[in-house]
Enzyme design. Sequence first.
Site, mmCIF file in Angstrom:
data_model
loop_
_atom_site.group_PDB
_atom_site.id
_atom_site.type_symbol
_atom_site.label_atom_id
_atom_site.label_comp_id
_atom_site.label_asym_id
_atom_site.label_seq_id
_atom_site.Cartn_x
_atom_site.Cartn_y
_atom_site.Cartn_z
ATOM 1 N N GLY A 384 0.779 -4.470 -10.365
ATOM 2 C CA GLY A 384 -0.425 -3.649 -10.325
ATOM 3 C C GLY A 384 -0.883 -3.429 -8.892
ATOM 4 O O GLY A 384 -0.082 -3.369 -7.946
ATOM 5 N N SER A 385 -2.202 -3.333 -8.721
ATOM 6 C CA SER A 385 -2.765 -2.956 -7.412
ATOM 7 C C SER A 385 -2.551 -3.988 -6.314
ATOM 8 O O SER A 385 -2.740 -3.678 -5.132
ATOM 9 C CB SER A 385 -4.265 -2.687 -7.569
ATOM 10 O OG SER A 385 -4.478 -1.612 -8.453
ATOM 11 N N SER A 386 -2.152 -5.217 -6.665
ATOM 12 C CA SER A 386 -1.881 -6.206 -5.617
ATOM 13 C C SER A 386 -0.702 -5.771 -4.750
ATOM 14 O O SER A 386 -0.494 -6.315 -3.661
ATOM 15 C CB SER A 386 -1.602 -7.584 -6.234
ATOM 16 O OG SER A 386 -0.416 -7.557 -7.011
#
Length: 644
Positions: A384-386
């Site tokens: 995801g956004s990590s």
Amino acid sequence: MSTMSGVSDPEEVLKAYMAAVNTRDYEKMHSMIVEDSGVSKEYFIARNKNIYNGIEAKNLKIEIDEDKQGDALSYRTTMDTQAGQLSFTNKAVFKQIDGKYKLVWNSNMIFPNLNNEDKVRVETSKGERGSILDRNGKLLAGKDKVYSVGFVPGKMSPETRAEDITKAAELLNMTVETINSKLSEKWVKDDLFVPLKNISYTDAEKKAKLLEIKGIGLNTVKDRVYALGEKAAHLTGYIHNISKEELDAHPGQAYNVDSKIGKIGLESLLEDRIRGIDGCKIYILDKNDKEKETLAERKARNGENVTLTIDTKLQEKLYDQMKNDKGAAVIMSPKTGEILALVSTPSYDPNDFILGLTEEKWAVYNNEDTKPMFNRFKAAFVPGSSFKPVTAAIALSKGSFSSKDDFGPSGKAWQKDSSWKDYKVTTLKQYAGAANVQNALIYSDNIFFAKAALKVGAGEFAEGLKSVGFGEDVPFEFGLSRSVFGTKLAFSDEVDLANSGYGQGKLLINPIHMASIYTAFINQGNMMAPYLEKAASPKVWKENAFTGKAIQTVKNAMIQVVENPGGTGHSFKVKGLKIAGKTGTAEIKNSKEDTKGTELGWFVAFPADESQAKQYLVVAMVEDVKGRGGSHYVIPIVRSIFTD
């Protein structure tokens, strides 16, 4: 060699006899010797069986001398025994009976200096398994105190004996029959302690219940212990009884049917270094019990002690924060790559495999839903956004756009053009100001990073991912799942490329690999190789993964992810600490239409100021955070590592 006269060939008789030794066919062996050899059939079979079985002889081979000596053959024997390989020169004497050759046998057919009145003895000595220690010398796996539980028959109550044995059997997960069998052994006397089973030295509840039983005693003994239990289980692994398949796979390595071997984790990975090798001596005693000859000897060897980079306090703290969830986390020293803590949850207690595992506990460990035996820090997950800082660093390093470029407003749903049909990239939050790298990271803008990946292009983005280790093995003691993207490291279409830009699609990354990539933001673009053994030295895995300018831009943005009141990681904010971080909530769906999929929550953090005391890089991932705050569920876990 010319064949001696007669119907049968002495050489073939000798070969057949030795082949029968290998197969333990003592009846066949006896049929090849002359009947007047001076020993009974019973003696012959017992003598050979006791010696060959006792020394665990196998792979016996002979090499017959070219020169015959009348009715005798000289030959050289080699065989594997529990004390190692044994070799000697011997002579076989034959007698022709009814036109066929048979062996004239006595005990020196087994060993040249063995007479019929001599005995063969086997003595063993214990080689201790080495310990696994944390960076400060604290025990993670090794010998420590346990309780040996047993009955003293003379102290048992005749009136309640059967009931007491039943109670003990239940508490020790043994059968009544097994306990009765132990109490009935020939050596047992009323005043002797009869050991039944070991239990944990720290299991106060079980200890108290056992001591209520008449005749039960507890002795303190030493056994292999996993000091942190479930808190480091996936790291240490465990030892257990060797299987037949494992025994067959390690010929000539001094394992036997009673050996224990590392099954998983560091116990398995370090097996060759930390295993203790038992000593063994095979020798002949004469009729006066005086040692006559040593046939083979292997000295006992203790295993090596291995010191890890793990910090017990951090390991326990990280586990305690995650123990009720399914997830994985790593704490790394970002300047060196040292692994300070490594956790997979839920977990299991490796001590159970030493002290005895109940069927109920085994069923729990094999639970299909929680999978406590599954090592999550070895696996790869959707980040995801990590992952957005990595996308940004690749794009800026390649010059695909600049830190000042404004991609313009796109709302909460966007698609490149109608060729994407009904598929759109969505984002959760709109924000004021330019759609540039810094704001896109602060507010975690999926659309910006989808556009960013398209600007980089499929070929260049794939090259950038490969340059930071995608598609290859992470140089780490554990065999980690490779981080991958697309289909066989190639993007299938624009949608796949766009989704990968914000850490979705077919992009999967291992948590330890993620930590290694993030070290580049602290080490002038160099990615450090993770390592677990304290004696190792820091090594750069990937040099110049990102440019200095790209690093500074991304790092400054990650600081604002925490510092900015609108940043997705602002709840991490701690007075007096300057932390760079990035949240990530990854959607896990079976299809585009799936509305019931789950979510993985990620948070990555490291100190932005090198003067801060706790120089930790922390990567944490928790499964099933949908409806629990997404990535915000993970932030307190990571926050706890930086606060007391």
